[in-house]
Design a protein around this motif. Structure first.
Motif, mmCIF file in Angstrom:
data_model
loop_
_atom_site.group_PDB
_atom_site.id
_atom_site.type_symbol
_atom_site.label_atom_id
_atom_site.label_comp_id
_atom_site.label_asym_id
_atom_site.label_seq_id
_atom_site.Cartn_x
_atom_site.Cartn_y
_atom_site.Cartn_z
ATOM 1 N N MET A 1 0.824 -1.208 0.000
ATOM 2 C CA MET A 1 0.000 0.000 0.000
ATOM 3 C C MET A 1 0.863 1.266 0.000
ATOM 4 O O MET A 1 0.333 2.364 0.133
ATOM 5 N N GLY A 2 2.149 1.114 -0.150
ATOM 6 C CA GLY A 2 2.994 2.309 -0.226
ATOM 7 C C GLY A 2 3.204 2.931 1.128
ATOM 8 O O GLY A 2 3.120 2.276 2.152
ATOM 9 N N LYS A 3 3.482 4.225 1.132
ATOM 10 C CA LYS A 3 3.764 4.926 2.378
ATOM 11 C C LYS A 3 2.567 4.916 3.302
ATOM 12 O O LYS A 3 1.425 4.992 2.870
ATOM 13 N N PHE A 4 2.847 4.822 4.601
ATOM 14 C CA PHE A 4 1.777 4.975 5.589
ATOM 15 C C PHE A 4 2.351 5.647 6.829
ATOM 16 O O PHE A 4 3.188 5.080 7.528
ATOM 17 N N ILE A 5 1.931 6.867 7.038
ATOM 18 C CA ILE A 5 2.439 7.624 8.184
ATOM 19 C C ILE A 5 1.261 8.107 9.004
ATOM 20 O O ILE A 5 0.450 8.914 8.537
ATOM 21 N N TYR A 6 1.155 7.603 10.218
ATOM 22 C CA TYR A 6 0.009 7.933 11.066
ATOM 23 C C TYR A 6 0.352 9.111 11.966
ATOM 24 O O TYR A 6 1.171 8.991 12.880
ATOM 25 N N LEU A 7 -0.286 10.230 11.713
ATOM 26 C CA LEU A 7 -0.007 11.442 12.496
ATOM 27 C C LEU A 7 -1.304 11.999 13.071
ATOM 28 O O LEU A 7 -1.537 13.209 13.080
ATOM 29 N N ASP A 8 -2.136 11.097 13.563
ATOM 30 C CA ASP A 8 -3.404 11.530 14.151
ATOM 31 C C ASP A 8 -3.586 10.867 15.520
ATOM 32 O O ASP A 8 -4.662 10.383 15.865
ATOM 33 N N ASN A 9 -2.512 10.875 16.290
ATOM 34 C CA ASN A 9 -2.538 10.202 17.595
ATOM 35 C C ASN A 9 -3.417 10.905 18.632
ATOM 36 O O ASN A 9 -3.699 10.337 19.682
ATOM 37 N N ALA A 10 -3.866 12.113 18.313
ATOM 38 C CA ALA A 10 -4.808 12.768 19.217
ATOM 39 C C ALA A 10 -6.214 12.210 19.010
ATOM 40 O O ALA A 10 -7.051 12.270 19.901
ATOM 41 N N GLU A 279 8.588 27.530 5.713
ATOM 42 C CA GLU A 279 8.572 27.151 4.305
ATOM 43 C C GLU A 279 7.217 27.314 3.620
ATOM 44 O O GLU A 279 7.132 27.241 2.396
ATOM 45 N N ILE A 280 6.151 27.477 4.384
ATOM 46 C CA ILE A 280 4.840 27.631 3.752
ATOM 47 C C ILE A 280 4.271 28.997 4.120
ATOM 48 O O ILE A 280 4.049 29.293 5.291
ATOM 49 N N PRO A 281 4.058 29.854 3.109
ATOM 50 C CA PRO A 281 3.577 31.204 3.411
ATOM 51 C C PRO A 281 2.118 31.207 3.874
ATOM 52 O O PRO A 281 1.417 30.225 3.689
ATOM 53 N N TYR A 282 1.706 32.326 4.425
ATOM 54 C CA TYR A 282 0.326 32.503 4.906
ATOM 55 C C TYR A 282 -0.096 31.369 5.836
ATOM 56 O O TYR A 282 -1.148 30.769 5.675
ATOM 57 N N THR A 283 0.754 31.063 6.777
ATOM 58 C CA THR A 283 0.489 29.957 7.692
ATOM 59 C C THR A 283 0.610 30.450 9.117
ATOM 60 O O THR A 283 1.480 31.271 9.412
ATOM 61 N N ARG A 284 -0.263 29.971 10.004
ATOM 62 C CA ARG A 284 -0.059 30.293 11.415
ATOM 63 C C ARG A 284 -0.155 29.036 12.272
ATOM 64 O O ARG A 284 -0.808 28.057 11.909
ATOM 65 N N LEU A 285 0.540 29.119 13.393
ATOM 66 C CA LEU A 285 0.456 28.038 14.363
ATOM 67 C C LEU A 285 -0.687 28.361 15.316
ATOM 68 O O LEU A 285 -0.771 29.476 15.828
ATOM 69 N N ASN A 286 -1.571 27.403 15.547
ATOM 70 C CA ASN A 286 -2.632 27.602 16.525
ATOM 71 C C ASN A 286 -2.236 26.957 17.849
ATOM 72 O O ASN A 286 -1.663 25.874 17.869
ATOM 73 N N GLY A 287 -2.578 27.645 18.930
ATOM 74 C CA GLY A 287 -2.243 27.124 20.259
ATOM 75 C C GLY A 287 -0.964 27.755 20.766
ATOM 76 O O GLY A 287 -0.204 28.365 19.997
ATOM 77 N N ASP A 288 -0.719 27.590 22.028
ATOM 78 C CA ASP A 288 0.436 28.234 22.642
ATOM 79 C C ASP A 288 1.738 27.588 22.164
ATOM 80 O O ASP A 288 1.832 26.370 22.037
ATOM 81 N N ARG A 289 2.724 28.436 21.900
ATOM 82 C CA ARG A 289 3.994 27.926 21.375
ATOM 83 C C ARG A 289 4.711 27.048 22.401
ATOM 84 O O ARG A 289 5.351 26.060 22.054
ATOM 85 N N VAL A 290 4.599 27.395 23.665
ATOM 86 C CA VAL A 290 5.367 26.706 24.713
ATOM 87 C C VAL A 290 4.488 25.775 25.555
ATOM 88 O O VAL A 290 4.806 24.617 25.753
ATOM 89 N N LYS A 291 3.373 26.332 26.062
ATOM 90 C CA LYS A 291 2.484 25.522 26.898
ATOM 91 C C LYS A 291 1.623 24.651 26.015
ATOM 92 O O LYS A 291 0.423 24.900 25.828
ATOM 93 N N ARG A 292 2.229 23.627 25.430
ATOM 94 C CA ARG A 292 1.470 22.803 24.500
ATOM 95 C C ARG A 292 1.858 21.344 24.648
ATOM 96 O O ARG A 292 2.957 21.015 25.096
ATOM 97 N N LEU A 293 0.952 20.471 24.292
ATOM 98 C CA LEU A 293 1.206 19.036 24.368
ATOM 99 C C LEU A 293 2.427 18.682 23.538
ATOM 100 O O LEU A 293 2.611 19.221 22.443
ATOM 101 N N PRO A 294 3.255 17.773 24.035
ATOM 102 C CA PRO A 294 4.481 17.425 23.320
ATOM 103 C C PRO A 294 4.217 16.906 21.908
ATOM 104 O O PRO A 294 5.072 17.028 21.035
ATOM 105 N N ASN A 295 3.038 16.316 21.699
ATOM 106 C CA ASN A 295 2.838 15.650 20.408
ATOM 107 C C ASN A 295 1.897 16.397 19.469
ATOM 108 O O ASN A 295 1.480 15.853 18.462
#
Ligand SMILES: Cc1ncc(COP(=O)(O)O)c(C=O)c1O
Ligand SMILES: Cc1ncc(COP(=O)(O)O)c(C=O)c1O
Ligand code: FES
Ligand code: FES
Lengths: 387, 148, 387, 148
Positions: A1-10, A279-295
């Motif tokens: 099935m090719g690549k499989f990367i699971y990044l939805d552990n929340a 690397e991606i323009p017009y992008t913002r991070l949501n949530g606190d930069r420091v007080k945030r879940l490790p994952n």
């Protein structure tokens, strides 16, 4: 099935094979009902209390303060609905926030329909609750404060200790929905003045359909599920022994690696955040930069609609999720992203990436490389984007 | 999301993405509920035949696929025929959509109507059966069980 | 470990190894959250609806009338608590019986504390509810009738069809706790006029911690667990996919063998009953001789206390249970045995034997032979027994 | 049921089961809550030493084991010493009982007291510290969490 990367552990995690292995005997060998008299089944009662002990220890709680439930949603429902009844003579007001999980929000709305007063606190642009706002919301008739430990979408970790102290000072019960936080950040119920805490096993490599509610000794709370005498008469139903063993085993494994895992994941998370923002323009991070879940990392890409992004990532073998609930029946954008002040169309284009200890730097590089191409392609198609 | 293969194909390889310079008509519609937006450009010749069509969509997978399919369906058709390209026809051509995604196909129908209306206005034409488009689409949800 | 004969299948059953096998991939391979967008997880949504279909078919119901829960107790709590709220404007009276499982009884008592009127119907000496008594109990403000399909202690099967017809005639909702009956006797919700039905997977060789509530289309009922949009917005919580697959697989297997199994088990049950009644003096059979679950036998031995009996049987490798709840926290004798008119000291000496398709005639012979010796020995020790 | 090995041993091989003909004293007590009943027979010599003891019990495993252990503990003791055989002592000798089973051990203590009372009455004695037994024992439950 090719690549499989699971990044939805929340959303949910893989059940650890060691956990499954620990559960297996309780399906077909030691399948007895723990309430039975005979030794075959009575042994399961002890196995159960071993799991309870593991969990209690991980929270600095006592064994008889841990009550097994069918998951985070039940724990949340129980905590709110039952305390509201048990403390009806004290008052009819509860305090919570605008960014809680629906298991809290919809329960609170239900309680409102029954005449309970609910204050939904605002959060700042990083999703943080202000402890002073909690204090200000307290009334003589306030019986419960429920503030989530960490947000499931944007990963912000709330000032639980401060809020707990305020609750304690005012003699008000304090519940926290720690479904996303438990086993991802250290929690001590004494130090943080927590009276009740919800958790769900499938968020820390345990099985689905099992969770617990920590209830401090002395808290009055009625049963939510009435019936048999299980869980010290507070939660009826034949015990889900394999599930309980699965949760206990997962807790034991996760507790042993907590610090190390958090360090590994947060480094990878920071690498991801840095690359995406750069690397991606017009992008913002949501949530606190420091007080945030490790994952947890959560981005908004302007001019982009979430579902298209998810499907295109899926086509590349990458599993992620969106702040947008477009697909789960409701079409409204995430209440959390709106609460931190994002306009509708930006809230729509958000992406949650949640790592696990199995995630590698290569995975993150692959994700970012694909993300760049996909975002460009969707923007190309967007009537909102004029390059 | 149980999207059909056809939907996935149109999503992955959308036909007619882009803009037309100096179009005969252009229509933009949005769905108030989900916030998604679709724009259709038409190039119509003197015989009222649609020679070219392009679209831009800010929307979910279904929105992209229905835009793509709708443009394919109207291309080469007369204005009158194009009016018959309903959201039902688009869905059928895509082998169906999940129930929560039906509203996305309305976006495509409405965007074509809006572009045709724009064309009619610019050319002072009256097209039988075409109504002034609303800028926002509201649609009743699927019938749901009563909730408590 | 010597002999091991499990005769407590009414308490819980062994999970079928085929069921476990079917569940396994959903722990460590297809572990995705069914609400997710990506194909990896979306496939689980379909697996889920396949299970729903299997169960719906087994009841003559429609697929969208089956709602997954964490077990029989939750289903019972949901059915009662939520209809009472949803139909509050119609009335505040419900009808049930004195021999319901505690999941119904304690819920009804809780509802009484909230101002609901509850009629607890008597049963006859065999544990049968009289349909005419149901009719007579109906008031203009009656909103719900809840009568169990078959009793978990004495195995009596109630006249569900007659009660269903009376409910229907009077436009009153009819719920049945079919936790003991489902997959042990045939059930058709249309034919029996059932509006809601509770079941629990671990009673038919499925896993613990999963069950369902059948809710006829059109029945108004609020959510019991509020939160996410799962189960058509009626039951929140990340779906327990392995559990659901386990329950569906168990239902499929059990449905295919239902008639054959019932025939085999009831023959063995009759053999057991005949031997015990003939060979052990001062013994009575509890529950109806004919209208009874194929796998249930329940005896009272005079001058005998239940727990001692169970422990001695346990020492011989035989797992059974008692009507007495002496051991599960409460010391009161079984409310069911009291309801059928047994005096306290006889209710104390009862024994429930519940068979499975794996039970053999040799097992039954061994049980009866040991039982004779043990009963004699305990009577020897009893101050009530003067031989 | 987490019974200790000692409990199981006394349950499986109960000591001193039976009756004594023409006993010096006999006592029967019942627990109103669980409906269980215990009877103790004592054979006491002129020096107030318990020469023999037997019991009959209609009760749970713990009741049988505590009866058995209690008879062992009082055998050979003087009447005065036997009064010191409390339910606590019996439980300790059995390596403990599960919390819900504590009341069962009271049955043994009370049955011995009742038999001693009977002995005292028959022989017109007054035994220091011995009270008239109640026929039914009521005991406060373990402290429980408040329930709702
Ligand atoms: C008749 C009946 N109802 C309800 C239940 C509760 O089911 P569960 O223990 O799976 O919650 C049981 C079994 O324990 C039962 O026998
Ligand atoms: C913060 C939070 N609370 C509650 C829940 C509900 O947990 P569950 O789905 O296990 O019932 C979740 C996850 O879905 C969550 O992230
Ligand atoms: S267009 Fe809005 S959800 Fe599809
Ligand atoms: S003596 Fe009654 S339960 Fe033990």
């Amino acid at each position: 099935m090719g690549k499989f990367i699971y990044l939805d552990n929340a959303a949910t995690t893989k059940t650890d094979p060691k956990v499954v292995e620990a559960m297996l005997p309780y399906f077909t060998e030691n399948y007895g009902n723990p309430s039975s008299v005979y030794s075959f089944a009575a042994a399961n009662k002890e196995v159960e209390s071993e799991q309870r002990e593991i969990i209690a220890k991980s929270l600095g709680a006592k064994t008889n303060e841990i009550y097994f439930t069918a998951g985070g949603s039940e724990s949340d429902n129980w905590a709110l609905k039952a305390t509201v009844e048990a403390y009806a003579d004290k008052g009819n007001h509860i305090i919570t926030t605008k960014i809680e999980h629906h298991a809290i929000l919809h329960t609170a709305q239900y309680l409102e329909s029954k005449g309970i007063q609910v204050t939904y606190l605002d959060v700042d642009e990083n999703g943080l609750v202000d402890p002073e706002a909690v204090r200000a919301a307290i009334r003589p008739e306030t019986i419960l404060i429920s503030v989530m430990f960490a947000n499931n979408e944007i990963g912000t970790i709330e000032p639980i200790k401060e809020i707990g102290a305020i609750a304690k000072e005012n003699g008000i019960l304090f519940h926290t929905d720690a479904v996303q936080a438990y086993m991802h950040v250290p929690i001590d119920v004494e130090e943080l003045h927590i009276d009740m805490l919800s958790a769900s096993a499938h968020k820390f490599n345990g099985p689905k359909g099992i969770g617990f509610l920590y209830i401090r000794k002395g808290v009055k709370i009625r049963s939510f599920i009435h019936g048999g005498a299980q869980e010290r008469k507070r939660r009826a139903g034949t015990e889900n022994v394999p599930g309980i063993v699965g949760m206990g085993t997962a807790a034991k494994l996760a507790y042993a690696t907590l610090d190390e895992r958090a360090k590994y994941e947060s480094e990878l998370r920071d690498y991801l955040i840095d690359r995406v923002l750069k690397e991606i323009p017009y992008t913002r991070l949501n949530g606190d930069r420091v007080k945030r879940l490790p994952n947890n990392a959560n981005f908004s890409f302007r001019f982009i609609e979430g579902e298209s992004l998810l499907i295109m990532l899926d086509m590349k073998g990458i599993c992620t999720s969106s702040g947008s609930a477009c697909t789960s029946g409701s079409l409204d954008p995430s209440h959390v992203l709106l609460a931190i002040g994002l306009p509708h169309e930006i809230a729509h284009g958000s992406l949650r990436v949640s790592l696990s200890e199995e995630t590698t730097k290569e995975d993150i590089d692959y994700l970012v490389d694909e993300l760049k191409k996909i975002v460009a392609r969707i923007r190309e198609m967007s009537p909102l984007y004029e390059d | 999301m149980a999207y059909s293969e056809k939907v996935m194909d149109h999503f992955e390889h959308p036909r007619n993405v882009g803009e037309i310079e100096n179009p005969s008509g252009v229509g933009t519609v949005g769905n108030a509920k989900c916030g998604d937006i679709m724009r259709i450009y038409l190039d119509i010749d003197d015989n009222q035949v649609i020679q070219d069509v392009k679209f831009k969509t800010f929307g979910c997978g279904a929105a992209v696929a229905t835009s793509s399919m709708a443009t394919e369906l109207v291309k080469g058709k007369t204005v009158e025929e194009a009016l018959g390209v309903t959201n039902k026809a688009v869905m059928e051509a895509l082998d169906g959509l999940p129930p929560v995604k039906v509203h996305c196909s309305l976006l495509a129908e409405e965007a074509i109507h809006a572009a045709l209306w724009d064309y009619a206005e610019k050319h002072n034409l009256k097209i039988e059966g075409l109504e002034k488009p609303k800028s926002d689409i509201h649609e009743d949800e699927e019938e749901e069980e009563e909730e408590y």
